[in-house]
Design a protein around this motif. Structure first.
Motif, short mmCIF file in Angstrom:
data_model
loop_
_atom_site.label_atom_id
_atom_site.label_comp_id
_atom_site.label_asym_id
_atom_site.label_seq_id
_atom_site.Cartn_x
_atom_site.Cartn_y
_atom_site.Cartn_z
N VAL A 16 -14.01 -12.51 0.49
CA VAL A 16 -13.92 -10.71 0.21
C VAL A 16 -11.59 -10.77 0.89
CG1 VAL A 16 -14.54 -8.75 -0.62
CG2 VAL A 16 -16.21 -10.49 -0.08
N TRP A 17 -11.08 -10.30 -0.64
CA TRP A 17 -10.28 -9.33 0.07
C TRP A 17 -10.24 -7.98 -0.63
CZ3 TRP A 17 -6.57 -11.79 2.46
CH2 TRP A 17 -6.54 -13.21 2.76
N ASP A 18 -9.64 -7.42 0.42
CA ASP A 18 -10.56 -5.67 0.21
C ASP A 18 -8.86 -4.63 0.21
OD1 ASP A 18 -11.55 -2.99 0.60
OD2 ASP A 18 -12.55 -3.56 1.69
N SER A 19 -9.06 -4.06 -0.43
CA SER A 19 -7.75 -3.04 -0.68
C SER A 19 -8.36 -1.91 -1.13
CB SER A 19 -6.55 -3.15 -2.29
OG SER A 19 -7.74 -2.16 -3.15
N VAL A 20 -9.69 -1.91 -0.86
CA VAL A 20 -10.54 0.14 -0.63
C VAL A 20 -10.38 0.06 -2.27
CG1 VAL A 20 -10.64 2.08 -0.18
CG2 VAL A 20 -9.47 0.57 1.69
N LYS A 21 -10.05 0.20 -2.97
CA LYS A 21 -9.89 0.78 -5.09
C LYS A 21 -9.84 -0.81 -5.15
CE LYS A 21 -7.84 1.44 -8.34
NZ LYS A 21 -6.15 2.19 -9.17
N TYR A 22 -9.92 -2.19 -4.88
CA TYR A 22 -10.98 -3.04 -5.37
C TYR A 22 -11.38 -4.69 -4.43
CZ TYR A 22 -7.06 -2.45 -8.73
OH TYR A 22 -6.33 -1.70 -10.15
N VAL A 71 -2.34 -3.81 -0.03
CA VAL A 71 -2.33 -4.57 1.09
C VAL A 71 -4.04 -4.45 0.78
CG1 VAL A 71 -2.89 -4.28 3.62
CG2 VAL A 71 -0.70 -3.60 2.40
N TYR A 72 -4.47 -5.93 1.03
CA TYR A 72 -6.04 -6.54 1.08
C TYR A 72 -6.32 -7.01 2.51
CZ TYR A 72 -5.31 -6.02 -4.59
OH TYR A 72 -5.29 -5.81 -5.47
N THR A 73 -7.21 -6.34 3.06
CA THR A 73 -7.98 -6.99 4.22
C THR A 73 -8.27 -8.30 3.94
OG1 THR A 73 -6.91 -4.58 4.97
CG2 THR A 73 -8.65 -6.16 6.34
N LEU A 74 -9.09 -9.41 4.97
CA LEU A 74 -9.87 -10.34 4.47
C LEU A 74 -11.26 -9.53 5.77
CD1 LEU A 74 -10.67 -12.71 3.88
CD2 LEU A 74 -9.86 -13.56 6.17
#
Length: 188
Positions: free
Chosen positions: A171-177, A118-121
């Motif tokens: 930025v799309w943030d998945s914590v890992k990426y 899951v990527y958060t904006l």
């Protein structure tokens, strides 16, 4: 000196990911760059010492380790003739002005990272521009999964003078990426 370095990174990525197309490699390199130095300050333009922008450093400083495992590069689709800002690039560039106070661009991203991600904006709005993204998160259940979203850029308040350039970033943030897409708005 950027060309030989990037060429080497391309060779590394092609070796590690033989199924990646050139567009995927380009996207992986562009979306995993960084624009801050080791102290967290904006990278400076060597010529004048000011903060370097998109026209000085492109997407940013290349990070080959991150590009090797980008999490979700964007792949260009085969489409008929379209407006330049609609090309499915990992960056967004539009012109706004009195004749066009708002533009909407479409993007499709492909997950090359972990399944069930899951990527958060996160949005860094360009000065004088409101950025509205159709999704606040992207959920991928498998590697190779695709997600579509739109980005609407609108002049906020009084339009800046013609030829002003304003920069921001998605930025799309998945914590890992962290998958970044620079935004450039040129006011006309």
């Amino acid at each position: 000196m950027a060309t030989p370095h990037v060429s080497g990174i391309v060779a590394l990525l092609k070796h590690n990911h033989r199924h990646w197309l050139p567009t995927v490699i380009k996207s992986a390199i562009m979306t995993t760059t960084y624009t801050k130095d080791q102290d967290g300050n904006p990278i400076k333009d060597e010529y004048d010492g000011k903060d370097a922008g998109a026209f000085t450093m492109g997407s940013g400083h290349v990070d080959p380790v991150e590009a090797n495992d980008p999490g979700g590069p964007i792949v260009c689709s085969q489409v008929q003739a379209i407006e330049p800002e609609q090309l499915n690039y990992p960056s967004i560039s539009v012109s706004l002005g009195a004749k066009s106070v708002s533009k909407t661009v479409n993007r499709t991203v492909t997950n090359v990272g972990d399944a069930n991600s899951v990527y958060t904006l996160k949005v860094d709005n360009p000065e004088g521009v409101d950025v509205d993204v159709s999704a606040i998160s992207l959920t991928f259940t498998n590697e190779g999964g695709k997600q579509d979203f739109t980005v609407t850029l609108s002049i906020q308040g009084v339009p800046p003078k013609a030829d002003k350039v304003s920069e921001g970033q998605l930025v799309w943030d998945s914590v890992k990426y962290f998958v970044g897409s620079p935004i450039v708005v040129i006011f006309t």
